[in-house]
Design a protein around this motif. Structure first.
Motif, PDB file in Angstrom:
ATOM      1  N   ALA A  10      24.984  46.744  15.018  1.00 47.18           N
ATOM      2  CA  ALA A  10      23.545  46.684  15.273  1.00 47.18           C
ATOM      3  C   ALA A  10      23.136  47.543  16.459  1.00 47.18           C
ATOM      4  O   ALA A  10      23.939  47.823  17.351  1.00 47.18           O
ATOM      5  CB  ALA A  10      23.126  45.239  15.513  1.00 47.18           C
ATOM      6  N   GLY A  11      21.871  47.924  16.475  1.00 48.93           N
ATOM      7  CA  GLY A  11      21.308  48.698  17.567  1.00 48.93           C
ATOM      8  C   GLY A  11      19.860  49.007  17.269  1.00 48.93           C
ATOM      9  O   GLY A  11      19.412  48.902  16.124  1.00 48.93           O
ATOM     10  N   LYS A  49      25.368  48.774  28.309  1.00 50.80           N
ATOM     11  CA  LYS A  49      25.223  47.566  27.499  1.00 50.80           C
ATOM     12  C   LYS A  49      26.150  47.605  26.291  1.00 50.80           C
ATOM     13  O   LYS A  49      26.681  46.572  25.869  1.00 50.80           O
ATOM     14  CB  LYS A  49      23.767  47.411  27.053  1.00 50.80           C
ATOM     15  N   ARG A  50      26.339  48.790  25.742  1.00 47.12           N
ATOM     16  CA  ARG A  50      27.261  48.934  24.607  1.00 47.12           C
ATOM     17  C   ARG A  50      28.689  48.625  25.042  1.00 47.12           C
ATOM     18  O   ARG A  50      29.415  47.905  24.346  1.00 47.12           O
ATOM     19  CB  ARG A  50      27.171  50.342  24.025  1.00 47.12           C
ATOM     20  N   LEU A  51      29.087  49.126  26.185  1.00 49.64           N
ATOM     21  CA  LEU A  51      30.427  48.847  26.688  1.00 49.64           C
ATOM     22  C   LEU A  51      30.607  47.358  26.960  1.00 49.64           C
ATOM     23  O   LEU A  51      31.663  46.790  26.658  1.00 49.64           O
ATOM     24  CB  LEU A  51      30.682  49.640  27.976  1.00 49.64           C
ATOM     25  N   GLN A  52      29.572  46.710  27.491  1.00 48.15           N
ATOM     26  CA  GLN A  52      29.645  45.272  27.731  1.00 48.15           C
ATOM     27  C   GLN A  52      29.819  44.519  26.415  1.00 48.15           C
ATOM     28  O   GLN A  52      30.597  43.564  26.330  1.00 48.15           O
ATOM     29  CB  GLN A  52      28.391  44.782  28.447  1.00 48.15           C
ATOM     30  N   ALA A  53      29.095  44.969  25.379  1.00 52.04           N
ATOM     31  CA  ALA A  53      29.229  44.338  24.059  1.00 52.04           C
ATOM     32  C   ALA A  53      30.648  44.504  23.532  1.00 52.04           C
ATOM     33  O   ALA A  53      31.233  43.559  22.982  1.00 52.04           O
ATOM     34  CB  ALA A  53      28.224  44.939  23.085  1.00 52.04           C
ATOM     35  N   GLY A  98      26.078  48.928  18.640  1.00 46.93           N
ATOM     36  CA  GLY A  98      25.359  50.179  18.458  1.00 46.93           C
ATOM     37  C   GLY A  98      24.220  50.343  19.459  1.00 46.93           C
ATOM     38  O   GLY A  98      23.269  51.111  19.221  1.00 46.93           O
ATOM     39  N   ASN A  99      24.303  49.655  20.587  1.00 49.77           N
ATOM     40  CA  ASN A  99      23.273  49.758  21.623  1.00 49.77           C
ATOM     41  C   ASN A  99      23.247  51.182  22.176  1.00 49.77           C
ATOM     42  O   ASN A  99      24.288  51.761  22.501  1.00 49.77           O
ATOM     43  CB  ASN A  99      23.569  48.763  22.751  1.00 49.77           C
ATOM     44  N   ASP A 121      20.725  57.995  15.960  1.00 50.84           N
ATOM     45  CA  ASP A 121      21.151  57.604  17.306  1.00 50.84           C
ATOM     46  C   ASP A 121      21.977  56.327  17.280  1.00 50.84           C
ATOM     47  O   ASP A 121      22.994  56.222  17.972  1.00 50.84           O
ATOM     48  CB  ASP A 121      19.935  57.428  18.219  1.00 50.84           C
ATOM     49  N   VAL A 122      21.536  55.349  16.480  1.00 48.05           N
ATOM     50  CA  VAL A 122      22.284  54.096  16.394  1.00 48.05           C
ATOM     51  C   VAL A 122      23.635  54.332  15.721  1.00 48.05           C
ATOM     52  O   VAL A 122      24.643  53.735  16.111  1.00 48.05           O
ATOM     53  CB  VAL A 122      21.480  53.022  15.639  1.00 48.05           C
ATOM     54  N   GLN A 123      23.659  55.225  14.759  1.00 44.72           N
ATOM     55  CA  GLN A 123      24.928  55.529  14.093  1.00 44.72           C
ATOM     56  C   GLN A 123      25.930  56.122  15.087  1.00 44.72           C
ATOM     57  O   GLN A 123      27.101  55.724  15.119  1.00 44.72           O
ATOM     58  CB  GLN A 123      24.712  56.489  12.926  1.00 44.72           C
TER      59      GLN A 123
END
Length: 316
Positions: free
Chosen positions: A157-158, A129-133, A123-124, A164-166
């Motif tokens: 998580a985020g 960074k989200r794509l990397q996760a 949830g970054n 926004d995190v959702q």
């Protein structure tokens, strides 16, 4: 032998499957699946979460390879839930995974799921960074398939506002779910602190993703939304939370911390909780996850198992 590319990994996986080495399978825990011939109260079978032994594992008193053997020989449990932390550098190591498969198979143990931590926030708010996760989780999807599992547990998580995190979690989990579907693997999210422990928030994530292989793993005790001064200062009602999450559940986590003199869990009413699970129409695995400090890990697992068996008998 370590694998240096995903293509090599899949190729070796196919070869192993053809030889029957990867025959250890895991039934999918979801509302439409069967809990098997050993089901309790007609709707669940007990599994064992490796985190129950995290103290022994971190102290090197046991290893991840020991886990399926211990589960069956010491506790009579035939379904296991691994934790990535305890073999974090082995996701692409076929020699290691083959040994884990052998030990499980030799003891009649099903590899059920892998709990994944430490691979980045799905949830970054930062898209790169989200794509990397998301991509960091790919190797665990493939390791789960190799081991014969059908499921990985991840975290939503985020950092940022709840909305926004959702939105970010919906995108990250959705992308991971799309990849995992190609390997016939489920991606499930645990209520694991922060926004994810708000069942209404997490249910909203699931409704938006709306993928058959993306769901949740309701933990009976992980409903602390905010901590401060070493304790929980904001907590979601656990019974309300499990009720809201069960429509998306592909498993459940029987967390226990402490017990009274009658063997009942002090922090959670298991009779009330299991009724919620049963009334939802769930059929699948409920995993023991002892995390207390007053009892030894061994005694805590045994007491949690006995409690599940006692409540199941009363509901049969």
């Amino acid at each position: 032998m370590s694998i240096k590319s995903r293509r090599q990994f899949i190729t070796q996986l196919a070869g192993v499957a053809a030889l029957g080495i990867g025959a250890t399978s895991c039934a999918m825990s979801k509302k439409t699946s069967s809990a098997g011939n050993n089901s309790m109260a007609g709707f669940f079978e007990i599994s064992l979460a490796e985190w129950s032994f995290h103290k022994a594992l971190f102290a090197n008193k046991m290893t991840n390879l020991d886990f399926p053997v211990i589960a069956k020989q010491q506790y009579g449990i035939s379904v296991v839930e691994y934790v990535s932390q305890f073999f974090k550098d082995k996701a692409k190591d076929t020699s290691y995974l083959n040994e884990l498969i052998k030990r499980a198979k030799d003891n009649g143990v099903k590899n059920h799921l892998i709990m994944i931590d430490g691979e980045g926030n799905l949830g970054n708010l930062d898209s790169a960074k989200r794509l990397q996760a998301v991509e960091n989780h790919y190797k665990w999807v493939e390791a789960a398939k190799y081991l014969g599992c059908r499921t990985i547990r991840v975290n939503a998580a985020g950092e940022g506002s709840a909305d926004d995190v959702q939105k970010a979690a919906i995108e990250g989990l959705g992308r991971l779910g799309e990849f995992a579907a190609k390997e016939n693997i489920n991606v499930i999210v645990e209520n694991h602190g922060g926004y994810s422990s708000n069942a209404a928030w997490l249910s909203g994530v699931m409704k938006s993703i709306n993928r058959p292989n993306v769901g949740v793993l309701p933990d009976f005790n992980n409903f602390c939304i905010k901590r401060g001064a070493g304790k929980c200062v904001e907590e979601y009602d656990r019974y309300k939370g499990v009720t809201e999450l069960m429509p998306f559940a592909k498993g459940a986590s029987a967390k226990a911390l402490d017990f009274d003199e009658n063997g009942n869990c002090i922090e959670t009413d298991y009779t009330k909780m299991l009724k919620i699970v049963k009334d939802s129409g769930f059929h699948g695995y409920i995993g023991i996850e002892y995390e207390g400090n007053k009892l030894s890990e061994e005694e805590g697992v045994r007491k949690t198992k006995a409690l599940l068996e006692k409540v199941a008998a009363s509901m049969a």
